[in-house]
Scaffold this active site. Structure first.
Site, PDB file in Angstrom:
ATOM      1  N   GLU A  54       0.754  -1.227  -0.160  1.00 35.17           N
ATOM      2  CA  GLU A  54       0.144   0.065   0.138  1.00 35.17           C
ATOM      3  C   GLU A  54       0.703   0.818   0.186  1.00 35.17           C
ATOM      4  O   GLU A  54       1.778   1.338   0.585  1.00 35.17           O
ATOM      5  CB  GLU A  54      -0.944  -0.176   1.414  1.00 35.17           C
ATOM      6  CG  GLU A  54      -2.440  -0.942   0.872  1.00 35.17           C
ATOM      7  CD  GLU A  54      -2.368  -1.306   2.518  1.00 35.17           C
ATOM      8  OE1 GLU A  54      -2.375  -0.964   3.993  1.00 35.17           O
ATOM      9  OE2 GLU A  54      -3.721  -2.797   2.510  1.00 35.17           O
TER      10      GLU A  54
ATOM     11  N   GLU B 125      -4.484  -6.830   2.769  1.00 36.47           N
ATOM     12  CA  GLU B 125      -2.541  -7.335   3.582  1.00 36.47           C
ATOM     13  C   GLU B 125      -3.064  -8.702   2.960  1.00 36.47           C
ATOM     14  O   GLU B 125      -1.658  -9.346   2.848  1.00 36.47           O
ATOM     15  CB  GLU B 125      -2.900  -7.040   5.103  1.00 36.47           C
ATOM     16  CG  GLU B 125      -2.554  -5.544   5.483  1.00 36.47           C
ATOM     17  CD  GLU B 125      -3.566  -4.559   5.677  1.00 36.47           C
ATOM     18  OE1 GLU B 125      -4.668  -5.259   5.136  1.00 36.47           O
ATOM     19  OE2 GLU B 125      -3.825  -3.320   5.606  1.00 36.47           O
TER      20      GLU B 125
ATOM     21  N   HIS C 200      -1.426   1.466  15.373  1.00 30.71           N
ATOM     22  CA  HIS C 200       0.215   1.331  14.907  1.00 30.71           C
ATOM     23  C   HIS C 200       1.743   1.294  15.755  1.00 30.71           C
ATOM     24  O   HIS C 200       2.737   1.738  15.147  1.00 30.71           O
ATOM     25  CB  HIS C 200       0.387   2.995  14.198  1.00 30.71           C
ATOM     26  CG  HIS C 200      -0.259   3.572  13.248  1.00 30.71           C
ATOM     27  ND1 HIS C 200      -1.409   3.567  13.353  1.00 30.71           N
ATOM     28  CD2 HIS C 200      -0.240   3.975  12.014  1.00 30.71           C
ATOM     29  CE1 HIS C 200      -2.204   3.288  12.199  1.00 30.71           C
ATOM     30  NE2 HIS C 200      -1.973   3.922  11.471  1.00 30.71           N
TER      31      HIS C 200
ATOM     32  N   PRO D 142      -4.822  -8.871   9.098  1.00 28.30           N
ATOM     33  CA  PRO D 142      -5.843  -9.532   8.659  1.00 28.30           C
ATOM     34  C   PRO D 142      -5.578 -10.640   7.694  1.00 28.30           C
ATOM     35  O   PRO D 142      -5.419 -11.751   6.878  1.00 28.30           O
ATOM     36  CB  PRO D 142      -5.921  -8.124   7.385  1.00 28.30           C
ATOM     37  CG  PRO D 142      -5.610  -7.703   7.909  1.00 28.30           C
ATOM     38  CD  PRO D 142      -4.601  -7.701   8.355  1.00 28.30           C
TER      39      PRO D 142
HETATM   40  C1  TPP Z   1      -5.865  -2.583   7.681  1.00 27.34           C
HETATM   41  C2  TPP Z   1      -5.368  -1.499   7.753  1.00 27.34           C
HETATM   42  N1  TPP Z   1      -4.078  -1.395   7.114  1.00 27.34           N
HETATM   43  C3  TPP Z   1      -3.536  -0.626   6.168  1.00 27.34           C
HETATM   44  C4  TPP Z   1      -3.767   1.070   7.369  1.00 27.34           C
HETATM   45  C5  TPP Z   1      -3.290   2.119   6.918  1.00 27.34           C
HETATM   46  N2  TPP Z   1      -4.282   3.008   6.429  1.00 27.34           N
HETATM   47  C6  TPP Z   1      -4.489   3.788   6.884  1.00 27.34           C
HETATM   48  S1  TPP Z   1      -5.913   4.996   6.419  1.00 27.34           S
HETATM   49  C7  TPP Z   1      -5.234   4.461   4.307  1.00 27.34           C
HETATM   50  C8  TPP Z   1      -6.361   5.018   3.549  1.00 27.34           C
HETATM   51  C9  TPP Z   1      -7.647   4.741   3.361  1.00 27.34           C
HETATM   52  O1  TPP Z   1      -8.247   5.331   2.178  1.00 27.34           O
HETATM   53  P1  TPP Z   1     -10.138   5.061   1.860  1.00 27.34           P
HETATM   54  O2  TPP Z   1     -10.457   3.560   2.472  1.00 27.34           O
HETATM   55  O3  TPP Z   1     -10.416   5.660   1.367  1.00 27.34           O
HETATM   56  O4  TPP Z   1     -10.455   6.176   3.043  1.00 27.34           O
HETATM   57  P2  TPP Z   1     -10.184   7.214   3.512  1.00 27.34           P
HETATM   58  O5  TPP Z   1      -9.029   8.245   3.977  1.00 27.34           O
HETATM   59  O6  TPP Z   1     -10.331   8.482   1.978  1.00 27.34           O
HETATM   60  O7  TPP Z   1     -10.959   8.416   4.185  1.00 27.34           O
HETATM   61  C10 TPP Z   1      -4.346   3.204   4.775  1.00 27.34           C
HETATM   62  C11 TPP Z   1      -3.817   2.190   4.351  1.00 27.34           C
HETATM   63  C12 TPP Z   1      -5.062   1.194   7.700  1.00 27.34           C
HETATM   64  N3  TPP Z   1      -4.845   1.579   8.932  1.00 27.34           N
HETATM   65  N4  TPP Z   1      -5.559  -0.645   8.463  1.00 27.34           N
END
Ligand code: TPP
Ligand code: TPP
Ligand code: MG
Ligand code: MG
Lengths: 344, 332, 344, 332
Positions: D35, D66, D135, D95
């Site tokens: 990611e 994941e 985190h 996950p």
């Molecule tokens: C299981 C998991 N994987 C990775 C992350 C890291 N992460 C936090 S926000 C994000 C992007 C989320 O994008 P979206 O679902 O479109 O929501 P937005 O931030 O656009 O509101 C990621 C990869 C996480 N919090 N949880």
């Protein structure tokens, strides 16, 4: 798929608006309250008085429109971390939200009269839980519903699928609101999925899917209203794709310059949900400069009061970190607690 | 044995079925669900007849998705129900580990008690009956490393019934692992009616002075067998059934080791990182001065549980391997 | 959604059949080979000469029709535990399959010239892996494809969704074949999902979805052929729902009497894929009693030879259970190995 | 320090970025994904500039899933590539645990060597920098309990670079956990160019005779700090950087404890079931006679890593807590 829209980008109505003037004013006020909080929260964050903060600028309508259909004492709100606007409208006290984004225990304990789950960090995990919450209400014979929020990126996780499937199989009274804001941090929606419209995914679960202009409060509100009524009637879940855009950084620590152009953002700033709603109210003669100024002043007062209240929260104690692990402390926590209190 | 009660001879599955039946009858908030739990009554028949008796709102089949099952259960629990989820085999808890690690154990802590997860997650675990691949896993060490959850592993029908009823009454999430080998492998007198046994207590199931065998679940019968054999040679081994891994009853474990001065920890999961390491570490941290020999571990080897039936029994500890270790601590 | 069908239940053609007589005979032979193995395997199982065995009776066409489109040296086959028929057609030696279901190490080591992943127990986990295998072939510039099999129950797992999404986002040359055989052990497809047709799920991923009569070899074969050609052209994955029925128990340890009626099974026995294909060949004058008897004899000979070969496999040694954990043995495995060999 | 080489001062992220760059340049089979790994170069910039340099076929962004990332990587590996997957934070490995437990570690064993998974899974782990909830998790004990995988946790830029290159060359799956606290917290001389360091070796990073501090990753600097403070009081502590959890270099650990007679195991994960329990158990099983004091563990408390920034540092072990334990073993 057709996108439900009521107002054009200037706020001119494209079709008959199903809300009374009082409702419209209430809606606009909710938008402004959310926006005001977001703007001032970013300032607090820069002053080091908040932790990492995920702004929602540009997505207010998509969140407020849904929250306006829910009752905090009865229904359930299951946000990701992005839905502070929904939480505000749903009834979370601003002071709690400030403490929450300060990562303060006092903010993480949600008031008993607000059925909101804490903001969730692990993406998509709220989905099957929301299905369970909604189904539990059916089992209990109440007509309460649940609304769960997730992002475009979140739709890629297995839990998004499992939650939708459980919700549909059990006819759970659930609104699944996908805020398609164009980005998952640096990954655009087109890289996240091959399909053009997230709402098309509903067809794989045998439930209705709706695409709505997420920057049009009237559109989101009316779509959500119908979905809530459907759910209360026991007809099951609805998938709502709110098409919007994250005009701010992913969080206060993100630098969008690494992955997107100013132009794209600028284009969306021209579709600002609040300007559109304001334009409509003015067009109806319900709003003017004076009222706007008055509201701003009132909101600022409310925010400052909330900050004061938040600042009065007691300093978290070190030993709190080993409290509330179980209903009662076991020896392993007790030993840690004693150590943290400096007791032998 | 619970005093002054009628008893009936049951195997483990029957005892568990009876506990579930009693819980459904006693508390209207209790709901049972999982894959094949309803119509079929579970692949091991643990919920046999319960959907027919309590209806599809209390006992139901779910889609085939473990993360969904646990996540759905979390929602039911937060809404005030008392979910009892069955994961068909412990090796299929893995897709649910995100829900477990991210939420089941954190909810009370994160919300400072506003939301809690009084949920029981049952799963058959362990080997010894020539099941297909991944049907014989023992992931208890992973669960015991999840803050905020309890882990209970009964070793007899009487204990299984009383502990499961206690788990369902418990205000916190409880993982309840049931040794597949014991499901039909053991029959014993079980008290009739509703009763609970305390979670968080280890039990000395055989007294002895030469060395302590520390074990749980499917390994208890193995250790008792080893103790019998040793007794014939005049060596009296003490067998401690740990029973609750979290919260761990350290005092009972230490008391036994302080008495015998020798400890052998027995578990069937892979040795490295297994829960027996925690037991050994606690002894080494709190009873070192009493030890007259190294703390030995008899466990599954550092390899996957063999999917190869003909040789699977060389992976799981048996009385012989336990006695080899006992010999070593006695001759040290 | 329309269901692709070429033969009616008696084997009468409903439309023009796109295969030559040689191909049709090859296809029928493949069906019979699979059926013969399945029948004889159940006998071995009852004799205690196999472990737990998942029969595929009634699903031969759904598996064989796909495998006939693949090249074992080049393409990839990713089965669940149900696809012994696909494995046979793909090129797995029968003796290996017998050993495999005997849970014998010698059977779990797949020949180097057969690109088949081992039968998988953890449901749906093969999905993202198959997407990776298929995409790797694209990266390597080959035109090889992968075919992954999963059941109706398997579609509920998060990995089904994540695998489909990865495959579609990366245009992986993949066939996703869902055998909708009506049951996931005791759970009927209607309880597994709300949607009527699994193929509809394809629309949520922006890829083609096809429903095919899974008991009609000609239909499955031609649908799979088109999907393979599409994949080889680099146009990405296809979701194929093969509608069929598990007329046998879930595995040799299952008792269907606990969850379904004889009638339902009887109805599907009337749609037997092999009888239908046989009927068609007879209708074309390509088949008769004598040929059938000859084939049966030949298949029995092949099977008995395979059993002999399997029986000659060396007894697995206890210490093999700690071999092949890593490329080289570490002290922890070495100590176990020594103990198992009775060496100090 | 690698002899006869130019060096450059780098922090951990820079060292890791350099290793990934060198691996992509050396071996065309290496692909990087995860990611935000491509366009953005990773949330910590570990892959900064690499997509731009090697193209989207070698370095690419994936959907947010994941289990999909790890499963996809398994497929790439079985097809002959050398996947290097990034999981954005170790707490988001959860996950993927089904793919990890069911396949990553079992493939070689199950297929008797026909299929192997030469994949590296990188993830930032641990606390100390006020990150949001989940985190700051340290799930190394779970990974170390997965048969068939290796687990490496570097403690300095030089080690990180050489060990990551070794992990990418390794024929087996390697989990490579990178302490977030050290990403920018440490700068040091790093040898230029391509070099590998041996996986499976622990290192004595400070010699001493009074007691052994056994640690890894982010806890190494904490233990070195404690050792410095102790030295001022004339107490010479030995610090052993375990570095590779699996396969564990037991001899080096035992040698240190046999020399000092006292052991304190330090890790930041939750204490119960943490990897330090395995370290303590091995010492108690193989060096008991040399011990002059109980084996103590200084670790995270039996609670979730606090999502509450103001007090998070009371969870993670610091020099003071390490010294409290040292005092106890010295005065025993
Ligand atoms: C299981 C998991 N994987 C990775 C992350 C890291 N992460 C936090 S926000 C994000 C992007 C989320 O994008 P979206 O679902 O479109 O929501 P937005 O931030 O656009 O509101 C990621 C990869 C996480 N919090 N949880
Ligand atoms: C992750 C996981 N959960 C549960 C099981 C137990 N199980 C084995 S087969 C099966 C039903 C599968 O049904 P379906 O996917 O329709 O395939 P079919 O058996 O019909 O071919 C279940 C629940 C498993 N093997 N893996
Ligand atoms: Mg987004
Ligand atoms: Mg099925």
């Amino acid at each position: 798929m057709e996108t439900v829209q009521y107002l054009d980008d200037t706020g001119k109505p494209l079709r008959e608006v199903p809300f009374s003037n009082e409702e419209l004013l209430r809606g606009y006020r909710a938008l402004r309250r959310a926006r005001h909080f977001d703007e001032r929260a970013l300032v607090l964050q820069r002053q080091g008085r908040l932790g990492v903060y995920p702004p929602f600028r540009g997505q207010e309508a998509a969140q407020v429109g849904v929250a306006l259909c829910l009752e905090a004492r009865k229904d359930w709100l299951c946000p990701s971390y992005r839905e502070t606007a929904a939480a505000i409208t749903f009834g979370m006290p601003l002071s709690r939200l400030i403490l929450s984004w300060r990562a303060d225990p006092a903010g993480w304990c949600i008031p008993d009269d607000v059925n909101m789950i804490q903001f969730y960090i692990p993406i998509a995990t709220q989905m099957p839980q929301a299905a369970g919450l909604a189904y539990a209400e059916r089992l209990k014979g109440s007509d309460a519903v649940a609304a769960v929020f997730i992002g475009d990126g979140g739709t890629s996780e297995g839990d998004f699928h499992e939650g939708l499937n459980f919700a549909s199989v059990f006819d759970a009274p659930l609104l699944v609101v996908v805020q398609n804001n164009g980005w998952a941090i640096s990954v655009p929606t087109q890289k996240q999925m091959k399909v053009q419209r997230i709402a098309l995914k509903a067809q794989g679960y045998g439930i209705p899917g709706v695409v709505v202009d997420g920057n049009d409060l009237v559109a989101v509100w009316s779509v959500a209203k119908q979905a809530v009524e459907r759910a209360r009637r026991g007809e099951g879940p609805t998938l709502i794709e709110a098409v919007t855009y994250r005009v701010a950084p992913h969080t206060s620590s993100d630098d969008p310059g690494r992955y997107r152009t100013e132009e794209e953002t600028a284009r969306w700033l021209g579709r600002d949900p609040i300007a559109r709603m304001k334009g409509y109210l003015e067009h109806l003669g319900l709003w003017n400069q004076a009222k706007e100024a008055e509201l701003t002043e009132e909101l600022e007062g409310e925010f400052l009061a909330a900050v004061d209240e938040a600042d009065q929260a007691p300093e978290p104690k070190p030993w709190e970190i080993v409290e509330q692990v179980y209903a009662e402390m076991h020896p392993d926590q007790q030993a840690a607690w004693n150590y943290l209190r400096g007791e032998p | 044995m619970i005093a002054e009660r009628e008893t009936r001879v049951l195997n483990n599955v029957q005892a568990i079925n009876e506990a579930l039946d009693l819980a459904l009858a006693k508390d209207p908030r209790v709901v049972l669900f999982g894959e094949d739990v309803g119509t079929m009554g579970g692949v091991f028949r643990a919920s046999d007849g319960l959907m027919q008796k309590y209806g599809e709102k209390r006992v139901f089949d779910t889609p085939l998705a473990e993360s969904g099952i646990v996540g759905f259960g979390i929602g039911l629990a937060m809404a005030g129900l008392r979910p009892v989820a069955e994961i068909q085999f412990a090796g299929f808890l893995y897709p649910a580990l995100d829900q477990i690690l991210s939420h089941v154990g954190r909810m009370r802590h994160r919300t400072r008690g506003r939301f809690t997860i009084p949920m029981v997650i049952r799963a058959p675990y362990g080997g010894g009956v020539k099941t297909p691949e991944q049907h014989a896993d023992s992931p208890e060490a992973i669960l015991a490393h999840v803050p905020g959850v309890k882990v209970v592993i009964p070793s007899s029908p009487e204990r299984a019934k009383g502990l499961l009823l206690a788990a369902i009454e418990d205000p916190d999430p409880v993982f309840f692992l049931e040794a597949i080998k014991l499901y039909r492998g053991v029959k014993a007198e079980v008290p009739e009616g509703y009763y609970t046994l305390p979670i968080g207590k280890a039990r000395v199931v055989r007294e002895g002075s030469a060395a302590s065998l520390l074990c749980y679940g499917g390994m208890v019968e193995v250790c008792l067998k080893a103790a019998e054999v040793a007794a014939r040679e005049g060596v009296e081994l003490e067998v401690v059934d740990i029973e609750t891994l979290v919260p761990l009853d350290t005092p009972t474990i230490l008391a036994s080791v302080q008495k015998t001065g020798r400890a052998v920890v027995v578990y069937e999961a892979m040795r490295t990182g297994g829960f027996g390491a925690e037991v050994a570490a606690r002894i080494a941290g709190e009873a070192l001065d009493y030890l007259q020999a190294p703390i030995l571990r008899v466990a599954g080897w550092d390899a996957p549980y063999p999917p190869f039936s003909a040789v699977e029994n060389f992976y799981r500890p048996d009385a012989k391997r336990v006695l080899d270790a006992v010999r070593r601590v006695l001759t040290h």
